[in-house]
Scaffold this active site. Structure first.
Site, PDB file in Angstrom:
ATOM      1  N   ASP A 106      16.821 -20.100 -26.245  1.00 15.62           N
ATOM      2  CA  ASP A 106      17.983 -19.398 -26.789  1.00 15.62           C
ATOM      3  C   ASP A 106      17.543 -18.585 -28.004  1.00 15.62           C
ATOM      4  O   ASP A 106      17.154 -19.146 -29.023  1.00 15.62           O
ATOM      5  CB  ASP A 106      19.054 -20.410 -27.225  1.00 15.62           C
ATOM      6  CG  ASP A 106      20.264 -19.705 -27.811  1.00 15.62           C
ATOM      7  OD1 ASP A 106      21.043 -19.157 -27.022  1.00 15.62           O
ATOM      8  OD2 ASP A 106      20.405 -19.666 -29.051  1.00 15.62           O
TER       9      ASP A 106
ATOM     10  N   TYR B 251      17.641 -13.091 -34.739  1.00 20.87           N
ATOM     11  CA  TYR B 251      16.750 -14.184 -35.175  1.00 20.87           C
ATOM     12  C   TYR B 251      15.337 -13.714 -35.520  1.00 20.87           C
ATOM     13  O   TYR B 251      14.603 -14.425 -36.189  1.00 20.87           O
ATOM     14  CB  TYR B 251      16.619 -15.271 -34.092  1.00 20.87           C
ATOM     15  CG  TYR B 251      17.900 -15.971 -33.701  1.00 20.87           C
ATOM     16  CD1 TYR B 251      19.077 -15.803 -34.423  1.00 20.87           C
ATOM     17  CD2 TYR B 251      17.923 -16.819 -32.597  1.00 20.87           C
ATOM     18  CE1 TYR B 251      20.244 -16.434 -34.036  1.00 20.87           C
ATOM     19  CE2 TYR B 251      19.086 -17.467 -32.212  1.00 20.87           C
ATOM     20  CZ  TYR B 251      20.242 -17.265 -32.932  1.00 20.87           C
ATOM     21  OH  TYR B 251      21.388 -17.900 -32.545  1.00 20.87           O
TER      22      TYR B 251
ATOM     23  N   LYS C 126      21.114 -12.301 -27.646  1.00 20.89           N
ATOM     24  CA  LYS C 126      22.457 -11.922 -28.122  1.00 20.89           C
ATOM     25  C   LYS C 126      22.383 -10.578 -28.833  1.00 20.89           C
ATOM     26  O   LYS C 126      21.443 -10.342 -29.598  1.00 20.89           O
ATOM     27  CB  LYS C 126      22.993 -12.989 -29.103  1.00 20.89           C
ATOM     28  CG  LYS C 126      22.800 -14.407 -28.618  1.00 20.89           C
ATOM     29  CD  LYS C 126      23.357 -15.442 -29.566  1.00 20.89           C
ATOM     30  CE  LYS C 126      22.938 -16.837 -29.145  1.00 20.89           C
ATOM     31  NZ  LYS C 126      21.627 -17.268 -29.675  1.00 20.89           N
TER      32      LYS C 126
ATOM     33  N   HIS D 196      27.219 -11.654 -29.730  1.00 25.44           N
ATOM     34  CA  HIS D 196      26.898 -12.728 -30.678  1.00 25.44           C
ATOM     35  C   HIS D 196      28.126 -13.202 -31.467  1.00 25.44           C
ATOM     36  O   HIS D 196      28.325 -14.388 -31.681  1.00 25.44           O
ATOM     37  CB  HIS D 196      25.820 -12.223 -31.647  1.00 25.44           C
ATOM     38  CG  HIS D 196      25.008 -13.300 -32.285  1.00 25.44           C
ATOM     39  ND1 HIS D 196      23.683 -13.142 -32.612  1.00 25.44           N
ATOM     40  CD2 HIS D 196      25.319 -14.554 -32.659  1.00 25.44           C
ATOM     41  CE1 HIS D 196      23.225 -14.247 -33.159  1.00 25.44           C
ATOM     42  NE2 HIS D 196      24.199 -15.125 -33.208  1.00 25.44           N
TER      43      HIS D 196
HETATM   44  N1  LIG Z   1      25.523 -18.263 -31.558  1.00 24.01           N
HETATM   45  C1  LIG Z   1      25.432 -18.475 -32.854  1.00 24.01           C
HETATM   46  O1  LIG Z   1      26.126 -17.857 -33.684  1.00 24.01           O
HETATM   47  C2  LIG Z   1      24.449 -19.491 -33.343  1.00 24.01           C
HETATM   48  C3  LIG Z   1      24.512 -19.983 -34.658  1.00 24.01           C
HETATM   49  C4  LIG Z   1      23.603 -20.938 -35.046  1.00 24.01           C
HETATM   50  C5  LIG Z   1      22.636 -21.391 -34.165  1.00 24.01           C
HETATM   51  N2  LIG Z   1      22.564 -20.886 -32.890  1.00 24.01           N
HETATM   52  C6  LIG Z   1      21.526 -21.360 -31.928  1.00 24.01           C
HETATM   53  O2  LIG Z   1      21.597 -22.767 -31.866  1.00 24.01           O
HETATM   54  C7  LIG Z   1      20.306 -23.313 -32.148  1.00 24.01           C
HETATM   55  C8  LIG Z   1      20.449 -24.673 -32.773  1.00 24.01           C
HETATM   56  O3  LIG Z   1      21.242 -24.620 -33.931  1.00 24.01           O
HETATM   57  P1  LIG Z   1      20.733 -25.137 -35.333  1.00 24.01           P
HETATM   58  O4  LIG Z   1      19.264 -24.916 -35.451  1.00 24.01           O
HETATM   59  O5  LIG Z   1      21.603 -24.572 -36.375  1.00 24.01           O
HETATM   60  O6  LIG Z   1      21.075 -26.687 -35.273  1.00 24.01           O
HETATM   61  P2  LIG Z   1      20.442 -27.998 -34.604  1.00 24.01           P
HETATM   62  O7  LIG Z   1      19.554 -27.679 -33.481  1.00 24.01           O
HETATM   63  O8  LIG Z   1      21.608 -28.894 -34.376  1.00 24.01           O
HETATM   64  O9  LIG Z   1      19.672 -28.614 -35.816  1.00 24.01           O
HETATM   65  C9  LIG Z   1      18.381 -28.323 -36.180  1.00 24.01           C
HETATM   66  C10 LIG Z   1      17.977 -29.385 -37.177  1.00 24.01           C
HETATM   67  O10 LIG Z   1      18.044 -30.650 -36.519  1.00 24.01           O
HETATM   68  C11 LIG Z   1      16.810 -31.321 -36.677  1.00 24.01           C
HETATM   69  N3  LIG Z   1      16.524 -32.040 -35.428  1.00 24.01           N
HETATM   70  C12 LIG Z   1      16.444 -31.532 -34.174  1.00 24.01           C
HETATM   71  N4  LIG Z   1      16.145 -32.499 -33.297  1.00 24.01           N
HETATM   72  C13 LIG Z   1      16.051 -33.658 -34.005  1.00 24.01           C
HETATM   73  C14 LIG Z   1      15.756 -34.994 -33.671  1.00 24.01           C
HETATM   74  N5  LIG Z   1      15.509 -35.354 -32.407  1.00 24.01           N
HETATM   75  N6  LIG Z   1      15.760 -35.909 -34.665  1.00 24.01           N
HETATM   76  C15 LIG Z   1      16.019 -35.556 -35.941  1.00 24.01           C
HETATM   77  N7  LIG Z   1      16.280 -34.304 -36.330  1.00 24.01           N
HETATM   78  C16 LIG Z   1      16.298 -33.359 -35.362  1.00 24.01           C
HETATM   79  C17 LIG Z   1      15.789 -30.266 -36.952  1.00 24.01           C
HETATM   80  O11 LIG Z   1      14.769 -30.768 -37.798  1.00 24.01           O
HETATM   81  P3  LIG Z   1      13.228 -30.799 -37.320  1.00 24.01           P
HETATM   82  O12 LIG Z   1      12.793 -29.352 -37.211  1.00 24.01           O
HETATM   83  O13 LIG Z   1      12.565 -31.557 -38.397  1.00 24.01           O
HETATM   84  O14 LIG Z   1      13.196 -31.513 -36.004  1.00 24.01           O
HETATM   85  C18 LIG Z   1      16.585 -29.189 -37.679  1.00 24.01           C
HETATM   86  O15 LIG Z   1      16.612 -29.446 -39.067  1.00 24.01           O
HETATM   87  C19 LIG Z   1      19.661 -22.252 -33.047  1.00 24.01           C
HETATM   88  O16 LIG Z   1      18.265 -22.403 -33.157  1.00 24.01           O
HETATM   89  C20 LIG Z   1      20.087 -21.009 -32.330  1.00 24.01           C
HETATM   90  O17 LIG Z   1      19.280 -20.810 -31.176  1.00 24.01           O
HETATM   91  C21 LIG Z   1      23.470 -19.972 -32.471  1.00 24.01           C
END
Ligand SMILES: NC(=O)c1ccc[n+]([C@@H]2O[C@H](COP(=O)([O-])OP(=O)(O)OC[C@H]3O[C@@H](n4cnc5c(N)ncnc54)[C@H](OP(=O)(O)O)[C@@H]3O)[C@@H](O)[C@H]2O)c1
Length: 305
Positions: free
Chosen positions: A49, A54, A79, A110
């Site tokens: 994704d 990004y 997006k 987006h």
């Molecule tokens: N459409 C939109 O507007 C929008 C907005 C925000 C995000 N996104 C997409 O959604 C994706 C994910 O969102 P996000 O990065 O904000 O949140 P997320 O994936 O919920 O959280 C990432 C955080 O969780 C930790 N983490 C992940 N797996 C883990 C595990 N098994 N155990 C412990 N900690 C864990 C990671 O740390 P570590 O690196 O230390 O594992 C990182 O700090 C983004 O990368 C992007 O592709 C889309």
């Protein structure tokens, strides 16, 4: 559990767990994504994704080029940059060039708000500091262009992100193609049950961003209790909850161990799924409106949040 795929409303298969590739706001940091993108590919992710915002598309392109995986074994989402509403196909072409591919599997609007186009500045501001949004073109106009992209073969499926029931209803008034996906902030503290049910009723697959709910949700006593019960980590429990509700998720991790963990999920009992859903607080942790109720230049009322 083996990670399942879901069938989108056009018959396309999408792996239910994808890999999030947001690399932060600082462009100087984006090149540092390549090593953790490479370990994610090695860990077995086939669904990536990304977004034009990004800055990770070319690093994904680099790791895919070296891996030699047949294109039809991958699922890539991107997006549209929110100020490129009048340069949609041109910006898609840049995405495809950076990714080193002829098509994306899914292309999303987006955000529902469209932002004033200013060369080199994706966050132009009004004098009061709010994001400078434009009313024209509207997301309905942009969607009409997205629908035409399907004929070019450069996108296999089209969808939206950050849409609510309100903005989806507005979109569906003029749409000829129902979005395949709505990607939204979704985790146990923001369970969005009404929106999830609405999307299901329209044949729109929901993808969770910020799916872990970060340390707030991962540290919740119930999540910790269930992690012990299922001999899993808190993140595995939360991701398993998404799949049990029929939603998909795109967790991001720079840790190879976490990346692997997030692809190996337990199956939760339905009672535990309900207990996790009951943690809902309507709390936005990732994209929080300001104290005056503004999110990216729109009021929460306009967003339907
Ligand atoms: N459409 C939109 O507007 C929008 C907005 C925000 C995000 N996104 C997409 O959604 C994706 C994910 O969102 P996000 O990065 O904000 O949140 P997320 O994936 O919920 O959280 C990432 C955080 O969780 C930790 N983490 C992940 N797996 C883990 C595990 N098994 N155990 C412990 N900690 C864990 C990671 O740390 P570590 O690196 O230390 O594992 C990182 O700090 C983004 O990368 C992007 O592709 C889309």
């Amino acid at each position: 559990m083996t990670i399942p795929s879901v069938t989108l409303n056009n018959g396309v298969q999408m792996p239910a767990i994808g890999f999030g590739t947001w690399a932060g706001m600082d462009p100087a940091e984006w090149h540092k994504s390549e090593p953790w993108l490479a370990t994610a590919l090695k860990a077995g992710y086939t669904h990536f994704d990304t977004a034009q915002m990004y800055g990770t598309e070319k690093y994904i392109g680099n790791i895919l080029k070296d891996a030699g995986i047949p294109r039809d074994k991958l699922f890539i989402t991107s997006k549209l940059l929110w100020n490129y509403h009048s340069l949609i196909e041109e910006s898609l072409d840049t995405t495809l060039k950076d990714l080193g591919t002829d098509y994306v599997d899914l292309f999303l609007i987006h955000w529902p708000q469209m932002v004033f186009y200013e060369e080199g500045n994706i966050r132009p501001r009004n004098p009061d500091g709010t994001l400078k949004v434009v009313e024209s073109p509207s997301f309905n106009d942009v969607w009409a262009v997205f629908e035409k992209l399907l004929d070019t073969g450069k996108v296999k499926s089209i969808g939206v992100s950050n849409f609510s029931i309100k903005t989806l209803e507005e979109l569906l008034k003029t749409a000829k193609v129902v979005p395949s996906v709505n990607q939204i902030e979704l985790h146990p503290y923001l369970a969005q049950t009404e929106l999830v049910e609405y999307c299901k009723s329209k044949g729109i697959v929901v993808t969770a961003y910020a799916p872990t709910g970060y340390s707030q949700v991962l540290g919740d006593p119930l999540i910790i209790e269930l992690a012990a019960k299922y001999k899993a980590s808190p993140a595995q429990v939360v991701l398993a909850w998404h799949l049990a509700r029929g939603t998909t998720a795109v967790p991001k991790s720079t840790s190879e161990a976490h990346q692997k963990e997030n692809l190996n999920l337990p199956t939760l009992d339905s009672k535990d799924v309900e207990r996790i859903t009951a943690l809902d607080k309507g709390l936005r942790i990732c994209n929080k409106p300001t104290e005056t109720g503004i999110i990216c230049g729109w009021s929460v009322e306009r967003m339907g949040w």
